[in-house]
Design a protein around this motif. Sequence first.
Motif, PDB file in Angstrom:
ATOM      1  N   SER A 356       1.002  -0.895   0.191  1.00 25.58           N
ATOM      2  CA  SER A 356       0.119   0.284  -0.006  1.00 25.58           C
ATOM      3  C   SER A 356       1.121   1.437   0.404  1.00 25.58           C
ATOM      4  CB  SER A 356      -0.957  -0.172   1.463  1.00 25.58           C
ATOM      5  OG  SER A 356      -1.844  -1.355   1.593  1.00 25.58           O
ATOM      6  N   ILE A 357       0.610   2.275  -0.643  1.00 29.13           N
ATOM      7  CA  ILE A 357       1.476   3.640  -0.758  1.00 29.13           C
ATOM      8  C   ILE A 357       1.132   4.441   0.061  1.00 29.13           C
ATOM      9  CG2 ILE A 357       2.321   5.330  -2.532  1.00 29.13           C
ATOM     10  CD1 ILE A 357       3.573   2.261  -3.240  1.00 29.13           C
ATOM     11  N   THR A 358       1.352   4.912   0.782  1.00 30.74           N
ATOM     12  CA  THR A 358       1.331   6.434   1.153  1.00 30.74           C
ATOM     13  C   THR A 358       1.541   7.682   0.652  1.00 30.74           C
ATOM     14  OG1 THR A 358       3.391   5.861   2.715  1.00 30.74           O
ATOM     15  CG2 THR A 358       1.458   5.273   3.480  1.00 30.74           C
ATOM     16  N   GLU A 359       2.646   7.588  -0.153  1.00 35.96           N
ATOM     17  CA  GLU A 359       3.180   9.168  -0.472  1.00 35.96           C
ATOM     18  C   GLU A 359       4.164   8.703  -1.619  1.00 35.96           C
ATOM     19  OE1 GLU A 359       5.781  12.829   0.842  1.00 35.96           O
ATOM     20  OE2 GLU A 359       5.667  11.345   1.942  1.00 35.96           O
ATOM     21  N   PHE A 360       3.836   9.344  -2.907  1.00 34.77           N
ATOM     22  CA  PHE A 360       4.390   9.435  -4.018  1.00 34.77           C
ATOM     23  C   PHE A 360       4.902  10.865  -4.478  1.00 34.77           C
ATOM     24  CE2 PHE A 360       5.065   7.040  -7.500  1.00 34.77           C
ATOM     25  CZ  PHE A 360       4.719   5.392  -7.928  1.00 34.77           C
ATOM     26  N   GLU A 426       1.457  21.283 -21.256  1.00 36.46           N
ATOM     27  CA  GLU A 426       1.911  20.795 -19.610  1.00 36.46           C
ATOM     28  C   GLU A 426       0.429  21.132 -18.946  1.00 36.46           C
ATOM     29  OE1 GLU A 426       4.487  19.055 -17.143  1.00 36.46           O
ATOM     30  OE2 GLU A 426       4.619  21.497 -16.035  1.00 36.46           O
ATOM     31  N   PHE A 427      -0.881  20.186 -18.086  1.00 30.76           N
ATOM     32  CA  PHE A 427      -1.559  21.112 -17.874  1.00 30.76           C
ATOM     33  C   PHE A 427      -1.614  20.514 -16.739  1.00 30.76           C
ATOM     34  CE2 PHE A 427      -2.697  20.580 -22.215  1.00 30.76           C
ATOM     35  CZ  PHE A 427      -3.264  21.593 -22.591  1.00 30.76           C
ATOM     36  N   LEU A 428      -2.444  21.254 -15.739  1.00 29.14           N
ATOM     37  CA  LEU A 428      -1.614  20.833 -13.893  1.00 29.14           C
ATOM     38  C   LEU A 428      -3.398  20.813 -13.802  1.00 29.14           C
ATOM     39  CD1 LEU A 428       0.316  20.543 -12.085  1.00 29.14           C
ATOM     40  CD2 LEU A 428      -0.235  22.408 -11.316  1.00 29.14           C
ATOM     41  N   PHE A 429      -3.446  19.041 -12.522  1.00 28.83           N
ATOM     42  CA  PHE A 429      -4.712  19.005 -12.296  1.00 28.83           C
ATOM     43  C   PHE A 429      -4.398  18.921 -10.672  1.00 28.83           C
ATOM     44  CE2 PHE A 429      -5.475  18.257 -16.590  1.00 28.83           C
ATOM     45  CZ  PHE A 429      -6.193  18.176 -17.015  1.00 28.83           C
ATOM     46  N   ARG A 430      -5.956  19.041 -10.013  1.00 24.68           N
ATOM     47  CA  ARG A 430      -5.598  18.705  -8.863  1.00 24.68           C
ATOM     48  C   ARG A 430      -7.255  17.301  -8.372  1.00 24.68           C
ATOM     49  NH1 ARG A 430      -5.592  22.414  -3.572  1.00 24.68           N
ATOM     50  NH2 ARG A 430      -5.963  20.720  -2.640  1.00 24.68           N
ATOM     51  N   PHE A 431      -6.970  16.137  -8.006  1.00 22.63           N
ATOM     52  CA  PHE A 431      -7.531  14.737  -8.039  1.00 22.63           C
ATOM     53  C   PHE A 431      -8.422  14.931  -6.228  1.00 22.63           C
ATOM     54  CE2 PHE A 431      -5.820  14.520 -12.315  1.00 22.63           C
ATOM     55  CZ  PHE A 431      -6.796  14.310 -13.332  1.00 22.63           C
ATOM     56  N   GLY A 432      -9.382  14.278  -6.514  1.00 22.53           N
ATOM     57  CA  GLY A 432      -9.811  13.527  -5.030  1.00 22.53           C
ATOM     58  C   GLY A 432      -9.861  11.940  -5.563  1.00 22.53           C
ATOM     59  N   PHE A 433      -8.481  11.699  -5.406  1.00 23.02           N
ATOM     60  CA  PHE A 433      -8.921   9.786  -4.802  1.00 23.02           C
ATOM     61  C   PHE A 433      -9.045   9.054  -4.050  1.00 23.02           C
ATOM     62  CE2 PHE A 433      -5.463   8.638  -7.947  1.00 23.02           C
ATOM     63  CZ  PHE A 433      -5.383   9.984  -9.230  1.00 23.02           C
ATOM     64  N   PRO A 434     -10.254   8.454  -3.600  1.00 23.81           N
ATOM     65  CA  PRO A 434     -10.657   7.624  -3.517  1.00 23.81           C
ATOM     66  C   PRO A 434     -10.007   6.494  -2.037  1.00 23.81           C
ATOM     67  CG  PRO A 434     -11.378   6.756  -4.971  1.00 23.81           C
ATOM     68  CD  PRO A 434     -10.454   7.541  -5.596  1.00 23.81           C
ATOM     69  N   HIS A 457       1.865  13.791  -7.129  1.00 25.32           N
ATOM     70  CA  HIS A 457       2.143  14.101  -5.784  1.00 25.32           C
ATOM     71  C   HIS A 457       1.047  13.808  -5.180  1.00 25.32           C
ATOM     72  CE1 HIS A 457       1.519  15.357  -1.673  1.00 25.32           C
ATOM     73  NE2 HIS A 457       2.788  15.669  -1.517  1.00 25.32           N
ATOM     74  N   TYR A 458       1.165  12.439  -3.850  1.00 22.44           N
ATOM     75  CA  TYR A 458       0.135  11.855  -3.034  1.00 22.44           C
ATOM     76  C   TYR A 458       0.438  11.457  -1.999  1.00 22.44           C
ATOM     77  CZ  TYR A 458      -2.351   8.125  -0.824  1.00 22.44           C
ATOM     78  OH  TYR A 458      -3.316   7.420   0.177  1.00 22.44           O
ATOM     79  N   LEU A 469      -1.844  16.039  -6.765  1.00 19.80           N
ATOM     80  CA  LEU A 469      -1.813  16.377  -7.711  1.00 19.80           C
ATOM     81  C   LEU A 469      -1.099  16.151  -8.710  1.00 19.80           C
ATOM     82  CD1 LEU A 469      -2.116  19.991  -7.559  1.00 19.80           C
ATOM     83  CD2 LEU A 469       0.791  19.884  -7.272  1.00 19.80           C
ATOM     84  N   CYS A 470      -1.205  16.400 -10.032  1.00 20.61           N
ATOM     85  CA  CYS A 470      -0.781  15.982 -11.010  1.00 20.61           C
ATOM     86  C   CYS A 470      -1.026  16.519 -12.146  1.00 20.61           C
ATOM     87  CB  CYS A 470      -1.552  14.692 -12.001  1.00 20.61           C
ATOM     88  SG  CYS A 470      -0.995  13.653 -13.047  1.00 20.61           S
ATOM     89  N   ALA A 471       0.632  16.233 -13.395  1.00 20.32           N
ATOM     90  CA  ALA A 471       0.814  17.319 -14.201  1.00 20.32           C
ATOM     91  C   ALA A 471       0.542  16.166 -15.795  1.00 20.32           C
ATOM     92  CB  ALA A 471       1.722  17.658 -14.057  1.00 20.32           C
ATOM     93  N   ILE A 472      -0.165  16.507 -16.781  1.00 20.69           N
ATOM     94  CA  ILE A 472      -0.027  15.413 -17.698  1.00 20.69           C
ATOM     95  C   ILE A 472       0.180  16.264 -18.532  1.00 20.69           C
ATOM     96  CG2 ILE A 472      -1.662  14.514 -19.293  1.00 20.69           C
ATOM     97  CD1 ILE A 472      -3.073  13.722 -16.686  1.00 20.69           C
ATOM     98  N   GLN A 473       1.227  15.754 -19.607  1.00 21.77           N
ATOM     99  CA  GLN A 473       1.400  16.383 -21.067  1.00 21.77           C
ATOM    100  C   GLN A 473       0.552  16.368 -21.950  1.00 21.77           C
ATOM    101  OE1 GLN A 473       5.575  15.159 -20.687  1.00 21.77           O
ATOM    102  NE2 GLN A 473       5.561  17.789 -22.391  1.00 21.77           N
TER     103      GLN A 473
END
Length: 511
Positions: A356-360, A426-434, A457-458, A469-473
Amino acid sequence: MSHYIEKILTAPVYDVAIESPLDAMPRLSQRLGHQIHCKREDLQPVFSFKCRGAYNKMYHLSEQERNQGVICSSAGNHAQGVALAAQKLGIKATIVMPTTTPSIKVDAVKRLGKEWINIVLHGDFYDEASQHAKILQQQHQLTYIHPFDDDYVIAGQGTIALEILRQHPRPIDAIFVPVGGGGLLAGIALLIKALRPNIRLIAVEPDDAASMTQAVRHGSRITLDYVGVFADGVAVKQPGEHTFNIIQKHVDDYITVSTDEICAAMKDLFDDNRAIAEPSGALATAGLKKWAAQQSEKNLNLISIVSGANVNFDRLRYVAERAEIGEKREGLLAVSIPETPGSFLKFCQLIAQDQSITEFNYRYQDSKQAQILVGVQLNNGQRQLEHFIDTLNTHGYPTTDLTHNDLAKSHLRYMIGGAPQNLSNEFLFRFGFPERPGALLHFLKTLGNQFNISLFHYRNHGADYGRVLCAIQSTNRALLDQHLHNIGYDYEEQTHNPAYQHFLQPPTPKT
């Protein structure tokens, strides 16, 4: 010893103190295989045990000493005890505290003392404040109220031991006591060893402020060159003379703990008793845990003293970050992966099998290799972490263990990134991950391989939804929007956020 016992038995501490409860810690007991209780001195009117000793000393002052006024030096908790006693007895008091004293303690002294108290902030450590207080004492002919090295102060703290023996008449195998100058431990040791000498007394100190441990080891009251101030309530460079003599005769063992172990103990106290202890307040519980893990015998009756709860709320952010590492429930790794489309997904598929991942933390650096900082949840401590590292190395992901690297824990995890060169669209987004297994894999699989993730970043915050927080090209914004919609997670674009534009956004290519 009889001299002290009489003072303990006749100390009028309940003019200002309560008989604090002895609370069971069922979750920690089950985890460690022992019967564990904690003595809740954090519930005193000044949120620490210090009001006992301070009041006992000031109660026994002569009329002349009361009229002349008193002075003390303190890292904060003793100051509150003196302020409360001054208010109760009508005595003017000057209180000298280090400039590093948490504001919650300084403000509490101001509220308690009102017209009776004059506060002086001096020096970075208790010892510097103490030296300044003695200068002021001579100048103004005041009576010095020592925070630990005084017979009446020691006796006042010793009343805690009386309560423990009344509250737990059954066998007690060991009592764990936090140590700074040694007043609390000396008082408890005198009474316990007089009435129940079979109970082991164990002193607990931070590993960066172990003045009593070093003094006992060397056979004299040596002075440390430096002490850490995370557990500010015990940040003392030299133990007291009287307390040292008592402790080296009557204390059975000494143990030191790290900052991470203190943070983990703070979390344990909250989980079991909803107690929010200050670092020095959780010190004894951290020592209990460390000592208990080294014992072959199980089902021992163990008690720790929760000495105080005067902690600034904003410090809890730091504590929460370090607690899981201190409990050996989280590892921190630096991993290298190829900077190619799909490599992020492939890597996540590997680690998702049993981890299980706690941080990325990731930010694009160059076109060849990516460096990722990964936090992983551990259920089996160091053994599980070592196995995971071997797995990553075997699959071609060079990995470095940064779990015990203080630079990485305190700074690096917050600083990864920067504005890379030669990166466009590059486009930057904030997501709500369950917060559920497979959430990240679902995101990556639905996004597909035609887009490059250039920042990620998670951090797990223990909520129902994680913040990502995720940036996508992408050169096709409409296609990207369609894929983001198909993922089904709430998201918000942050490309025009000034924080991104100042620190993370790639520079505009020159024409």
